[in-house]
Enzyme design. Structure first.
Site, PDB file in Angstrom:
ATOM      1  N   HIS A 228       0.877  -1.188   0.000  1.00 45.12           N
ATOM      2  CA  HIS A 228       0.000   0.000   0.000  1.00 45.12           C
ATOM      3  C   HIS A 228       0.908   1.231   0.000  1.00 45.12           C
ATOM      4  CE1 HIS A 228      -3.448   2.434   0.599  1.00 45.12           C
ATOM      5  NE2 HIS A 228      -3.789   2.132   1.845  1.00 45.12           N
ATOM      6  N   GLY A 264       5.350   0.203  -6.899  1.00 48.45           N
ATOM      7  CA  GLY A 264       5.052   1.341  -7.759  1.00 48.45           C
ATOM      8  C   GLY A 264       4.403   0.904  -9.063  1.00 48.45           C
ATOM      9  N   PHE A 265       4.179  -0.407  -9.202  1.00 49.37           N
ATOM     10  CA  PHE A 265       3.469  -0.922 -10.382  1.00 49.37           C
ATOM     11  C   PHE A 265       2.286  -1.767  -9.937  1.00 49.37           C
ATOM     12  CE2 PHE A 265       7.495   0.092 -12.326  1.00 49.37           C
ATOM     13  CZ  PHE A 265       7.119   0.528 -13.602  1.00 49.37           C
ATOM     14  N   HIS A 267      -2.145  -2.396  -9.682  1.00 48.85           N
ATOM     15  CA  HIS A 267      -3.199  -1.836  -8.829  1.00 48.85           C
ATOM     16  C   HIS A 267      -4.358  -2.804  -8.767  1.00 48.85           C
ATOM     17  CE1 HIS A 267      -6.023   1.015  -7.092  1.00 48.85           C
ATOM     18  NE2 HIS A 267      -4.950   1.702  -6.732  1.00 48.85           N
ATOM     19  N   ARG A 276      -4.237   8.769 -11.582  1.00 52.63           N
ATOM     20  CA  ARG A 276      -3.457   9.866 -11.004  1.00 52.63           C
ATOM     21  C   ARG A 276      -2.089  10.025 -11.656  1.00 52.63           C
ATOM     22  NH1 ARG A 276      -4.092   7.106  -5.269  1.00 52.63           N
ATOM     23  NH2 ARG A 276      -3.589   5.383  -6.677  1.00 52.63           N
ATOM     24  N   ASP A 318       2.515   5.738  -6.864  1.00 53.54           N
ATOM     25  CA  ASP A 318       3.724   5.703  -6.032  1.00 53.54           C
ATOM     26  C   ASP A 318       5.020   5.776  -6.836  1.00 53.54           C
ATOM     27  OD1 ASP A 318       2.486   5.614  -3.516  1.00 53.54           O
ATOM     28  OD2 ASP A 318       1.923   3.538  -3.871  1.00 53.54           O
ATOM     29  N   ARG A 362     -18.750  -6.523   9.437  1.00 55.08           N
ATOM     30  CA  ARG A 362     -18.396  -7.801  10.044  1.00 55.08           C
ATOM     31  C   ARG A 362     -18.693  -8.891   9.015  1.00 55.08           C
ATOM     32  NH1 ARG A 362     -17.614 -12.898  11.286  1.00 55.08           N
ATOM     33  NH2 ARG A 362     -17.468 -13.382  13.509  1.00 55.08           N
TER      34      ARG A 362
END
Ligand SMILES: CC(C)(COP(=O)(O)OP(=O)(O)OC[C@H]1O[C@@H](n2cnc3c(N)ncnc32)[C@H](O)[C@@H]1OP(=O)(O)O)[C@@H](O)C(=O)NCCC(=O)NCCS
Length: 382
Positions: A228, A264-265, A267, A276, A318, A362
């Site tokens: 993340h 950084g690669f 998603h 982005r 990132d 839950r």
């Protein structure tokens, strides 16, 4: 013939991939159109045109501020940017090797004890606490970094934007116009992104009616992981290992053969590219040109072209943020805390939304272990 309905297989999606786990009015992540909207506004337009504080207001309060709302909001942020002196003592007491994300987690925990309304989850109390958290987060990160490196913390400057203030609390120097502008844009692009892991962690915690501080601490702990928020730091370490753009293609080809995950690669939601990235890359290129150094931008481009060609995997936010922060001279261990500084606005907006219309989160698990084993007393187990 039996009239019993056939047993249904419970639906199960590992990692909750594709599962809609809640409804929200905060942002839309559209992987098809590669667009992120924040309360209906295109995040890339906000990144190019807005101040981060406007976007924080959009997230926490729910709309873009008028001039007077903006003034009030910013003065709230600035008030809470003045940290209690006891918090500096706590940061000083942390072991020298404490990771900046852990220091931030501790700092936020500490602040809860200073809030007389800590257990009040009403909308207004939560908004007040969100402003407090958004105001305090950057000074905590900057103060801890300076203390850890034997320097005196620099107090927040009321006159500076959040972007310029953070950079000057860190270095003691005022950033130039382009550094402030590009850093501000990166904060906006990091501010909010739907039900990502850390935001979801915040919402799960809030859904037990735990208070906003505890919910945010859960989010900070979750953001730290390299799958993340931690990815931006790891991405830069790889770029430093590559050293020169001329080695980038071969490095990626070798990494693919080694079946190495390149941070950084990739998603979970975007499979055709992170919405982005184009805006941040463009701003990054402008920044790199202003510094007369295109090395990192070129290297990232070659890495991207090779990954897309060979694996069909695109860079996420990132990757450009990593090399842009590196060019700005920001120490690598602060990249994820910077993500947290920005995401505080998104996290708090989600906690407010969860508390305003709560249902305990839950889910169930698919049990795959043994069944109905016979208990043997310990004395007979050898
Ligand atoms: C973000 C991430 C966890 C999403 O993962 P996901 O949706 O679960 O995708 P998977 O891990 O199932 O990957 C699918 C395939 O692509 C590959 N892949 C995904 N991301 C990759 C990466 N960064 N580098 C190399 N291969 C990657 C996987 O190895 C897998 O290949 P396989 O089918 O041959 O096993 C993943 O892309 C990743 O770990 N990226 C690096 C960390 C990162 O940058 N995180 C920041 C996200 S904003």
């Amino acid at each position: 013939m039996s009239t019993q309905p056939a047993p249904t297989t419970p639906s199960y999606s590992p990692g909750l991939e594709g599962v809609i786990a809640g409804a929200s009015k905060i942002s839309r992540v559209d992987p098809e159109k590669q667009v992120l909207t924040i309360r209906g506004y295109d995040a890339t337009e906000l990144a190019r045109k807005a101040q981060f504080e406007e976007v924080a207001h959009l997230l926490v309060i729910g709309h873009l501020p008028s001039k007077s709302e903006y003034k009030t909001f910013v003065s709230g942020l600035k008030k809470h940017a003045q940290l209690p002196k006891e918090l500096y003592a706590v940061l000083r007491a942390l072991p020298k090797k404490t990771h900046p994300m852990d220091a931030l987690r501790t700092g936020i925990s500490f602040l809860s004890g200073y809030d007389a309304k800590v257990l009040d989850n009403s909308h207004d109390a939560n908004v007040a606490k969100a402003i407090r958290l958004c105001g305090a987060v950057a000074p905590i990160v900057a103060a801890h970094w300076r203390i850890q490196h034997g320097k005196r913390p620099i107090p927040s400057n009321k006159k500076l934007s959040m972007a310029a203030d953070f950079l000057s609390m860190l270095t003691g120097e005022m950033p130039d116009e382009i550094t402030e502008r590009v850093f501000n844009a990166s904060l906006i692009l990091y501010a909010e992104h739907g039900f990502n892991a850390s935001t979801f962690a915040c919402r799960v915690t809030a859904s037990t009616l735990a208070d906003i501080y505890g919910s945010i601490v859960a989010g900070i702990g979750t953001l730290k992981g390299p799958l993340h928020g931690g990815a931006n730091e790891e991405a830069m370490k790889v770029m430093l290992k590559i050293k020169d753009p001329k080695h980038a293609e071969q490095y990626i080809l070798d990494a693919i053969v080694r079946k190495e995950k390149l941070m950084g690669f990739g998603h979970r939601v975007y499979k055709k590219g992170d919405s982005r990235v184009p805006a941040l890359k463009e701003l990054g290129r402008e920044y790199a040109a202003s510094q007369g150094n295109m090395k990192w931008s070129e290297m990232a481009e070659i890495m991207e072209n090779t990954m897309v060609r060979e694996k069909g995997i695109y860079p996420n936010v990132d990757l450009p943020s990593a090399w842009i922060y590196y060019m700005m001279g920001i120490p690598i261990p602060l990249y994820t805390p910077i993500f947290a500084i920005a995401r505080m606005s998104g996290w708090t907006a989600h906690v407010i939304e969860q508390h305003d219309n709560n249902r305990l989160i839950r889910p169930k698990s698919l049990y795959e272990g043994p069944e109905m084993l016979t208990y043997t007393p310990m004395a007979d187990r050898g």
